[in-house]
Design an enzyme around this catalytic site. Structure first.
Site, PDB file in Angstrom:
ATOM      1  N   ALA A   1     -89.913  30.182  52.481  1.00 38.30           N
ATOM      2  CA  ALA A   1     -89.828  29.895  51.043  1.00 38.30           C
ATOM      3  C   ALA A   1     -88.784  30.822  50.449  1.00 38.30           C
ATOM      4  CB  ALA A   1     -91.186  30.132  50.388  1.00 38.30           C
TER       5      ALA A   1
ATOM      6  N   VAL B   1     -84.418  39.035  46.181  1.00 33.50           N
ATOM      7  CA  VAL B   1     -84.309  40.014  47.264  1.00 33.50           C
ATOM      8  C   VAL B   1     -85.380  39.786  48.327  1.00 33.50           C
ATOM      9  CG1 VAL B   1     -84.462  42.461  47.831  1.00 33.50           C
ATOM     10  CG2 VAL B   1     -83.307  41.733  45.733  1.00 33.50           C
TER      11      VAL B   1
ATOM     12  N   SER C   1     -87.482  37.325  49.258  1.00 31.35           N
ATOM     13  CA  SER C   1     -87.500  36.161  50.147  1.00 31.35           C
ATOM     14  C   SER C   1     -86.257  36.135  51.032  1.00 31.35           C
ATOM     15  CB  SER C   1     -87.635  34.859  49.352  1.00 31.35           C
ATOM     16  OG  SER C   1     -86.544  34.670  48.486  1.00 31.35           O
TER      17      SER C   1
ATOM     18  N   CYS D   1    -100.075  28.715  40.654  1.00 31.04           N
ATOM     19  CA  CYS D   1     -98.840  28.313  41.330  1.00 31.04           C
ATOM     20  C   CYS D   1     -98.951  28.581  42.824  1.00 31.04           C
ATOM     21  CB  CYS D   1     -97.648  29.062  40.738  1.00 31.04           C
ATOM     22  SG  CYS D   1     -96.084  28.608  41.512  1.00 31.04           S
TER      23      CYS D   1
ATOM     24  N   CYS E   1     -92.289  32.947  35.778  1.00 32.47           N
ATOM     25  CA  CYS E   1     -90.926  32.598  36.164  1.00 32.47           C
ATOM     26  C   CYS E   1     -90.369  31.486  35.295  1.00 32.47           C
ATOM     27  CB  CYS E   1     -90.897  32.158  37.622  1.00 32.47           C
ATOM     28  SG  CYS E   1     -91.771  30.612  37.901  1.00 32.47           S
TER      29      CYS E   1
END
Lengths: 353, 390
Positions: A10, A15, A17, A102, A198
């Site tokens: 994902a 940074v 991921s 989420c 987000c």
């Protein structure tokens, strides 16, 4: 490498991921990148999490690491499962944590489903947490770096999620990840780190207004019912909050309660703030069942909150009653309480009013 | 490691045939002259260029002077449409452009620009559910006021083949210039311009195992064309710019090979296409063939699947080693249904779930079988819950 595992990573363009992807690549894993498109430009203020610049950054990282990269449109599911419950929670004066939903329905729902459809056996994310795959089941542990531990937001995972989970950053410290991020293949070191909310770019009040959640001002009352001022909308305050109340008072006042029936914000002195007992709904036990009908564990009532000893009594219908060892000022309905036994995350549920 | 990838997107582009590459190579560093130069270097380059032009003209059944080299199929379409529209308006005051609703953007957007910026009238001819313009519709809109008609030979998204000879004849009877975009068709269909009866025909080499970056435009002798690049006198002043000799040689060689091998390539491709169509219709729930069931390119199978995100489907297939395409390919993940599929009358719900599978002359039948094994479960895994559920 003996197994024929194939890992979907994902990616967010951030940074964590990107480093996770690089670590897997360097370990010789068969990996590809997946990114979710979560909101469109037409839906209010631009999303700063999966903006085109982030897609480009993630695509570039995947290109540098020489593995395939795909963007999946999940806007409809995100709107349905995350944004609209968040908005209705806010309209009711709750303090919902959309990141948890989420993780449950988008990252470990839509994204995992796509990863498997794409032929992956595993899904890796940049979370600071560890998963241990044992014959008897899969255990979620806290990230080794307590400052960065993100097991709190992963407490909604089930055995079937964890069976596919890989967290490459779980054993690393923040400093180690930063050092990896200086890898020249990763043009991300100066980019923002992923944060909460987000889908809100900057001012969340503007976001709420754009989405039709009008502020609903009302009175600020003392514990005896005395009128002390005016609040701008219950959703703008959290329990235990001291700053920003706009009340002139000789002593410091804290938000003690949100009285949604009267649309009143109740304030009081520090020692009047907080709760020791509360109920949970939508409880998930990672192992599939609680350790015992009644048990003691450490409880965390908000992201990055200090863990306290607690006694948990399980009820029917995924509910539970919790008693903390001491009153906590910021036990906010809508947030989640998560339980730990040592470094093992047991699960948790949503704090009820 | 992942299994070797299988390329099933020959409508997007094709690999350069090694024979074509070999023909091109001497013209980069050995015979590198400018064909316009007087000296021997220039003369040798000019000889290669003109021999390439002749090679193309033999396939098209036209005179070499009727072949113009361009830098792409899109450029050929632009030059044809814009060039003819302006020339015809100047010559006889005709100001109307007729195009089909399923043209490639190279034609459709050029036509819209001519309408919006340059005062032309634009009539977009509707198509039936197979993607065909009806001769009756064309006849209805044809008049001396029409400057140019553009109808594509074979559709890139749905593979449908237009009966170009018939449509072109309708235009010729009225003295109206007829252009066809043969960029997709030239890899498989005959392009004899005498038999087709067209005035203008566009093609791009990379669709038929030639290099990218070179196209050709057939311009019937006597057709006026206002140039859209101005500069030197190359290509009779219609397409100035120093000739790209190696690419022109590559286009010509690739076209000649395509013509020579057409029958065997098409037989191979059509077997695979028919296998794909019948298998997908049987094994994928709700699958519907798009385009014409029989009048379609021999290498072209295209479908829509209800309640499937076409972009996610392409990504999933690629992750599993199969490179395909759709009508709404978009790397950013914002799905917009293709104009072509909507023009067929398909609802959005279907048009968003499109898949195009185009085989090539070297496609391995066993790879196609592997693809057909994997497609049904992948579509099923990506299928959204029925729309009624939310």
């Amino acid at each position: 490498m003996t197994s024929r595992r194939r890992i979907a990573v994902a990616m967010s363009g951030g940074v964590d991921s990107s480093v996770a992807a690089a670590l897997l690549r360097d370990a010789g894993e068969d990996a590809f990148g997946l990114m979710l498109r979560l909101s469109g430009e037409d839906a209010g203020p631009a999303n700063r999490c999966c903006a085109p610049a982030d897609v480009a950054a993630a695509r570039q990282v995947a290109g540098q690491l020489d593995f395939p990269f795909y963007v999946v449109d999940a806007r409809e599911a995100f709107e349905q499962s995350v944004i609209s419950p968040f908005l209705s929670g806010y309209a009711q004066g709750l303090t919902p944590n959309p990141c948890i939903e989420c993780n449950r329905s988008i990252r470990w729902g839509v994204l995992l489903e796509h990863a498997l459809a794409f032929g992956a056996t595993h899904l890796a994310t940049g979370h600071y947490a560890r998963v241990e795959h044992l014959d008897g089941g899969h255990i979620l542990r806290t990230g080794l770096d307590a400052r960065k531990d993100q097991s709190y937001v992963l407490h909604v995972l089930t055995q079937s999620h964890l069976a596919h989970a890989i967290f490459p950053l779980g054993e690393l410290t923040k400093e180690q990840v930063r050092a990896h991020a200086r890898d020249p293949r990763l043009p991300v070191a100066d980019r923002h780190e992923s944060q909460d909310l987000c889908f809100v770019d900057g001012d969340y009040r503007a976001f709420l207004a754009a989405r039709g959640v009008a502020p609903n001002p009302g009175p600020i009352l003392g514990l005896e019912g005395e009128h002390l001022g005016q609040h701008s909308g219950l959703a703008h305050y959290t329990l235990g909050q001291r700053q920003g109340l706009g009340i002139a008072s000789r002593q410091a006042l804290y938000v003690v309660e949100k009285d949604r029936a009267r649309n009143a914000l109740i304030v009081g002195r520090r020692e009047q703030v907080g709760r020791q007992r509360f109920d949970l709904a939508h409880v998930n036990w990672i192992a599939g069942a609680p350790p015992a009908p009644t048990f003691e564990a450490h409880a965390q009532v908000r992201y990055h909150a200090v863990r306290l000893r607690a006694r948990v009594e399980c009820r029917a219908d995924a509910r539970a009653a919790v008693e903390l060892e001491a009153t906590q000022p910021d036990v906010a309905p809508g947030q989640s309480a998560v339980f730990f036994a040592g470094d093992i995350c047991l699960g948790g549920g949503i704090i009820q009013p | 490691m992942a299994p070797a990838n299988v390329y099933l997107d020959h409508a997007a582009t094709t690999p350069v045939d090694p024979r074509v590459l070999a023909a091109m190579l001497p013209y980069f560093s050995e015979t590198y002259g400018n064909p316009s130069s007087v000296h021997a270097y220039g003369q040798r380059a000019e000889a290669a260029l003109e021999s390439a032009r002749e090679q193309v003209s033999r396939v098209l059944g036209c005179r070499p002077a009727e072949v113009i080299f361009t830098a792409s199929g899109s450029e050929s379409d632009n030059l044809a449409l814009r060039g003819a529209a302006f020339a015809e308006r100047e010559r006889r005051g005709a100001d109307t452009i007729l195009v089909s609703a399923v043209e490639h953007p190279a034609v459709l957007k050029t036509a819209r620009q001519l309408q919006q910026q340059f005062g032309f009238r634009l009539v977009v001819l509707p198509v039936d559910a197979c993607g065909l313009v009806s001769p009756a519709d064309l006849a209805e809109h044809l008049s001396p006021q029409v400057a140019v008609v553009s109808i594509l030979y074979a559709n890139n998204e749905i593979g449908t083949i237009h009966p170009i000879a018939m449509l072109a004849a309708q235009c010729r009877d009225l003295g109206v210039v007829f252009h066809t975009d043969a960029v997709q068709a030239a890899s498989q269909l005959p392009v004899d311009v005498g038999e087709l009866g067209v005035d203008l025909l566009a093609m791009g080499a990379h669709k038929f195992y030639g290099p990218k970056g070179v196209g050709a435009l057939y311009v019937r002798n006597g057709i006026g064309l206002l140039p859209w690049l101005t500069g030197g006198g190359q290509e009779q002043g219609r397409r100035p710019g120093t000739h790209n000799v190696p690419l022109a040689v590559g286009l010509a060689e690739a076209l000649a090979l395509t013509a020579a091998e057409r029958q065997s390539r098409n037989a191979h491709q059509q077997r695979l296409r028919d296998r794909i169509i019948s298998a997908v219709e049987q094994t994928v729930d709700g699958a519907r063939l798009t385009g014409h069931p029989s009048e379609r390119l021999p290498n072209h199978a295209s479908f829509v699947f209800p309640d499937v995100d076409g972009n996610a489907l392409l990504a999933a297939l690629d992750a599993r080693g199969f490179a395909c395409s759709s009508g709404s390919a978009c790397k950013s993940g914002t799905p917009e249904p293709s104009e072509t599929l909507l023009a067929l009358g398909l609802p959005r719900r279907l048009a968003l779930g499109s898949l195009r599978v185009t085989v090539g002359k070297d496609t391995d039948p066993q790879a196609v079988e592997r693809f057909l094994d994997i497609l049904p479960p992948v579509v099923a895994a990506l299928r959204r819950p029925a729309a009624g559920g939310k």
